[in-house]
Motif scaffolding. Sequence first.
Motif, PDB file in Angstrom:
ATOM      1  N   ARG A 101       0.836  -1.192   0.000  1.00  0.00           N
ATOM      2  CA  ARG A 101       0.000   0.000   0.000  1.00  0.00           C
ATOM      3  C   ARG A 101       0.877   1.250   0.000  1.00  0.00           C
ATOM      4  NH1 ARG A 101      -4.764   0.600   4.492  1.00  0.00           N
ATOM      5  NH2 ARG A 101      -5.610  -1.059   3.194  1.00  0.00           N
ATOM      6  N   LYS A 121      -7.395 -14.674   6.082  1.00  0.00           N
ATOM      7  CA  LYS A 121      -8.040 -14.717   4.762  1.00  0.00           C
ATOM      8  C   LYS A 121      -7.549 -15.917   3.939  1.00  0.00           C
ATOM      9  CE  LYS A 121      -8.339 -10.526   3.245  1.00  0.00           C
ATOM     10  NZ  LYS A 121      -7.990  -9.235   2.590  1.00  0.00           N
ATOM     11  N   ASP A 173      -2.417  -3.102  -3.638  1.00  0.00           N
ATOM     12  CA  ASP A 173      -3.399  -2.703  -2.621  1.00  0.00           C
ATOM     13  C   ASP A 173      -3.684  -1.220  -2.870  1.00  0.00           C
ATOM     14  OD1 ASP A 173      -4.784  -3.795  -0.062  1.00  0.00           O
ATOM     15  OD2 ASP A 173      -3.942  -1.922   0.639  1.00  0.00           O
ATOM     16  N   ASN A 175      -3.627   2.409  -3.766  1.00  0.00           N
ATOM     17  CA  ASN A 175      -2.705   3.252  -4.537  1.00  0.00           C
ATOM     18  C   ASN A 175      -1.554   2.511  -5.195  1.00  0.00           C
ATOM     19  OD1 ASN A 175      -4.141   5.596  -4.052  1.00  0.00           O
ATOM     20  ND2 ASN A 175      -2.998   6.101  -2.212  1.00  0.00           N
ATOM     21  N   GLN A 248     -18.521   2.966  -0.946  1.00  0.00           N
ATOM     22  CA  GLN A 248     -17.540   3.950  -0.487  1.00  0.00           C
ATOM     23  C   GLN A 248     -16.182   3.533  -1.037  1.00  0.00           C
ATOM     24  OE1 GLN A 248     -16.025   3.911   3.567  1.00  0.00           O
ATOM     25  NE2 GLN A 248     -16.402   6.091   3.705  1.00  0.00           N
ATOM     26  N   GLY A 249     -15.583   4.386  -1.877  1.00  0.00           N
ATOM     27  CA  GLY A 249     -14.334   4.038  -2.554  1.00  0.00           C
ATOM     28  C   GLY A 249     -14.672   3.558  -3.949  1.00  0.00           C
ATOM     29  N   GLU A 272     -19.119   7.393  -2.715  1.00  0.00           N
ATOM     30  CA  GLU A 272     -18.211   8.366  -2.098  1.00  0.00           C
ATOM     31  C   GLU A 272     -16.773   7.939  -2.348  1.00  0.00           C
ATOM     32  OE1 GLU A 272     -17.648   8.276   2.273  1.00  0.00           O
ATOM     33  OE2 GLU A 272     -18.076  10.423   2.256  1.00  0.00           O
ATOM     34  N   ASP A 273     -15.915   8.910  -2.632  1.00  0.00           N
ATOM     35  CA  ASP A 273     -14.481   8.607  -2.645  1.00  0.00           C
ATOM     36  C   ASP A 273     -13.739   9.750  -1.970  1.00  0.00           C
ATOM     37  OD1 ASP A 273     -14.237  10.615  -4.521  1.00  0.00           O
ATOM     38  OD2 ASP A 273     -13.608   9.316  -6.156  1.00  0.00           O
ATOM     39  N   ALA A 324     -15.458   0.206   0.469  1.00  0.00           N
ATOM     40  CA  ALA A 324     -14.331  -0.307  -0.322  1.00  0.00           C
ATOM     41  C   ALA A 324     -13.235   0.756  -0.400  1.00  0.00           C
ATOM     42  CB  ALA A 324     -14.808  -0.710  -1.723  1.00  0.00           C
ATOM     43  N   ALA A 347     -13.390  -3.347   1.664  1.00  0.00           N
ATOM     44  CA  ALA A 347     -12.135  -2.852   2.246  1.00  0.00           C
ATOM     45  C   ALA A 347     -11.683  -3.777   3.361  1.00  0.00           C
ATOM     46  CB  ALA A 347     -12.350  -1.448   2.804  1.00  0.00           C
ATOM     47  N   ASN A 348     -10.447  -3.605   3.801  1.00  0.00           N
ATOM     48  CA  ASN A 348      -9.957  -4.306   4.981  1.00  0.00           C
ATOM     49  C   ASN A 348     -10.219  -3.437   6.206  1.00  0.00           C
ATOM     50  OD1 ASN A 348      -8.691  -6.777   4.006  1.00  0.00           O
ATOM     51  ND2 ASN A 348      -7.318  -5.405   2.892  1.00  0.00           N
ATOM     52  N   ASN A 373     -13.624  -9.855   0.734  1.00  0.00           N
ATOM     53  CA  ASN A 373     -12.661  -9.341  -0.255  1.00  0.00           C
ATOM     54  C   ASN A 373     -11.565 -10.362  -0.587  1.00  0.00           C
ATOM     55  OD1 ASN A 373     -10.505  -9.068   1.599  1.00  0.00           O
ATOM     56  ND2 ASN A 373     -11.112  -6.994   2.162  1.00  0.00           N
TER      57      ASN A 373
HETATM   58  P1  NAD Z   1      -7.644   1.946  -4.661  1.00  0.00           P
HETATM   59  O1  NAD Z   1      -6.457   2.776  -4.346  1.00  0.00           O
HETATM   60  O2  NAD Z   1      -7.803   1.401  -6.023  1.00  0.00           O
HETATM   61  O3  NAD Z   1      -8.990   2.752  -4.293  1.00  0.00           O
HETATM   62  C1  NAD Z   1      -9.205   3.333  -3.053  1.00  0.00           C
HETATM   63  C2  NAD Z   1     -10.483   4.156  -3.128  1.00  0.00           C
HETATM   64  O4  NAD Z   1     -10.792   4.662  -1.826  1.00  0.00           O
HETATM   65  C3  NAD Z   1     -10.393   5.375  -4.044  1.00  0.00           C
HETATM   66  O5  NAD Z   1     -11.589   5.511  -4.772  1.00  0.00           O
HETATM   67  C4  NAD Z   1     -10.245   6.532  -3.064  1.00  0.00           C
HETATM   68  O6  NAD Z   1     -10.745   7.750  -3.583  1.00  0.00           O
HETATM   69  C5  NAD Z   1     -11.101   6.037  -1.924  1.00  0.00           C
HETATM   70  N1  NAD Z   1     -10.830   6.699  -0.652  1.00  0.00           N
HETATM   71  C6  NAD Z   1      -9.631   6.919  -0.060  1.00  0.00           C
HETATM   72  N2  NAD Z   1      -9.789   7.581   1.094  1.00  0.00           N
HETATM   73  C7  NAD Z   1     -11.120   7.779   1.239  1.00  0.00           C
HETATM   74  C8  NAD Z   1     -11.928   8.396   2.218  1.00  0.00           C
HETATM   75  N3  NAD Z   1     -11.383   8.942   3.309  1.00  0.00           N
HETATM   76  N4  NAD Z   1     -13.281   8.402   2.056  1.00  0.00           N
HETATM   77  C9  NAD Z   1     -13.850   7.848   0.971  1.00  0.00           C
HETATM   78  N5  NAD Z   1     -13.140   7.264  -0.006  1.00  0.00           N
HETATM   79  C10 NAD Z   1     -11.788   7.212   0.124  1.00  0.00           C
HETATM   80  O7  NAD Z   1      -7.626   0.775  -3.557  1.00  0.00           O
HETATM   81  P2  NAD Z   1      -8.278  -0.664  -3.639  1.00  0.00           P
HETATM   82  O8  NAD Z   1      -7.262  -1.609  -4.152  1.00  0.00           O
HETATM   83  O9  NAD Z   1      -9.617  -0.569  -4.291  1.00  0.00           O
HETATM   84  O10 NAD Z   1      -8.463  -0.987  -2.079  1.00  0.00           O
HETATM   85  C11 NAD Z   1      -9.581  -0.529  -1.333  1.00  0.00           C
HETATM   86  C12 NAD Z   1      -9.723  -1.376  -0.082  1.00  0.00           C
HETATM   87  O11 NAD Z   1      -9.857  -2.757  -0.452  1.00  0.00           O
HETATM   88  C13 NAD Z   1      -8.538  -1.345   0.876  1.00  0.00           C
HETATM   89  O12 NAD Z   1      -8.982  -1.507   2.195  1.00  0.00           O
HETATM   90  C14 NAD Z   1      -7.726  -2.573   0.463  1.00  0.00           C
HETATM   91  O13 NAD Z   1      -6.878  -3.035   1.489  1.00  0.00           O
HETATM   92  C15 NAD Z   1      -8.858  -3.530   0.192  1.00  0.00           C
HETATM   93  N6  NAD Z   1      -8.501  -4.661  -0.662  1.00  0.00           N
HETATM   94  C16 NAD Z   1      -7.981  -4.485  -1.901  1.00  0.00           C
HETATM   95  C17 NAD Z   1      -7.689  -5.597  -2.680  1.00  0.00           C
HETATM   96  C18 NAD Z   1      -7.184  -5.475  -4.105  1.00  0.00           C
HETATM   97  O14 NAD Z   1      -7.099  -6.505  -4.778  1.00  0.00           O
HETATM   98  N7  NAD Z   1      -6.877  -4.295  -4.590  1.00  0.00           N
HETATM   99  C19 NAD Z   1      -7.893  -6.892  -2.176  1.00  0.00           C
HETATM  100  C20 NAD Z   1      -8.455  -7.037  -0.905  1.00  0.00           C
HETATM  101  C21 NAD Z   1      -8.755  -5.914  -0.154  1.00  0.00           C
END
Ligand code: NAD
Length: 447
Positions: A101, A121, A173, A175, A248-249, A272-273, A324, A347-348, A373
């Motif tokens: 991350r 997991k 993960d 970003n 969310q996300g 929301e993001d 998410a 999300a985690n 997830n």
């Molecule tokens: P990403 O970076 O692709 O997306 C993150 C999103 O969250 C973005 O849309 C961002 O704008 C939003 N965000 C950030 N801060 C925020 C806030 N304060 N309020 C609202 N929105 C906010 O990340 P991702 O890979 O989609 O991961 C998201 C979650 O899922 C994390 O908890 C990650 O650990 C978990 N996860 C990801 C994966 C994966 O394969 N990428 C697998 C399992 C779990």
Amino acid sequence: MTSVKTGTSVTDRLKQGGAPAKPTNGHAQRASGLYATVIQQFNKAADLMKLDSNIRRILSTSTNEIIVHFPVRMDNGSIEVFTGYRVQHNNARGPFKGGLRYHPSVEIDEVRALAAWMTWKTAISDLPYGGAKGGIAFDPKGYSQAEIERITRRFVYALGDNVGPEYDIPAPDVNTNSQIMAWFLDTYLSTVAPHERQRCTHVVTGKPIVSGGSVGRDKATGQGAAYIIEEWAKDHHLPLSRATFTVQGFGNVGSWAARLLAAHESKLVAVEDHTGAIANSNGFDVEDLADYVRSNGGVRGYARGESIDHEGFLRTKTDIFIPAAMENQITGETAGLLDCKLVAEGANGPTDPEGDEILQKRGIHVIPDILCNSGGVIVSYFEWLQNKRSEFWDLDEVDGKLKKKIVGSYRRVRDTAKKHHTDWRTAAYIVALQALETVYKERGIFP
Ligand code: NAD
């Protein structure tokens, strides 16, 4: 106090004849912040299933905690020093596995919690892996692509032999994405002997397809969540074609989950993001919104929706809420605001223990992160297998195998919850802890 080690450089490793550094154990870990949440969840399940007290001691501590500080040249010629982390929680069931991350909030407590969640997991999913997590404490939005590439490459170099294709395998993960995994792979391969390189492409998963990635990995976490929601909806007689949902996300997990639920004609009514929140009671055109977010970096300003504030977003009436984004979003303060039937955790750690208790009292069902997830790590495992066997599977094969595996996990957790008369998060922990307990009991402890 937490013990940490500084990762060996590749030069050190070569001097040591390629032997992995012996990492320092993290004894007597303080449970604060996010890790305190993990310990609270863990203790609840361990008490209920009467987990062996020795195994309980082992599993509540991470195996290795690596912190590296490394310098990187910026585009303007100046040097910045970055801090990177890799926590390897447990590898009793197989190599350490977990994402990387890039975020300013990355610190040891957060990474420790995320690493432990990976151990549970992979055990729930019955994958031959343990759990790990890592990252760099910085906001990539403030850096150029060239700088992010150099930061990534220096991080890999600093980690040295603390990662490896049969030892510890990172993935994307928050970003981070397939491009960053490609730089990770390239840097790692540059540090191994040329004749070994072809055997090491599985050092990282979530790679671009042409660099050895798997089809279906990009959408895997969202796809897994969608399969789980389909099962839950069948069990609860909720026709998805008439269901509403909020997300969310809108990054990798959130946008894919939204696109895949929209394919069932479920309506996305609020999103929301980090840029803001928008609502549309008629349902968004999710593909159009995804195009907008790709071009504009966030949902803010999207014309086919009305702008709402954070509280308004949480209060939106919906059947399914998919957090998410980041952790600790559903808390003692916010859980009472939700107006939904199901929280499906993309999300985690989006729900803290106080939030969990409130949702339970209010009769809102929660499908926990370590189940909901898990599609990402399942397809990462498929990618790892394809690399090891020099195979390429097609999307039907990947999706079919993912569905079979994740639906199997869903049923194990559902049935365990019934058997123990408990919530699904505790049931998911019980499934994981039983698998880990069996391994420890069979193998014993050396010496
Ligand atoms: P990403 O970076 O692709 O997306 C993150 C999103 O969250 C973005 O849309 C961002 O704008 C939003 N965000 C950030 N801060 C925020 C806030 N304060 N309020 C609202 N929105 C906010 O990340 P991702 O890979 O989609 O991961 C998201 C979650 O899922 C994390 O908890 C990650 O650990 C978990 N996860 C990801 C994966 C994966 O394969 N990428 C697998 C399992 C779990």
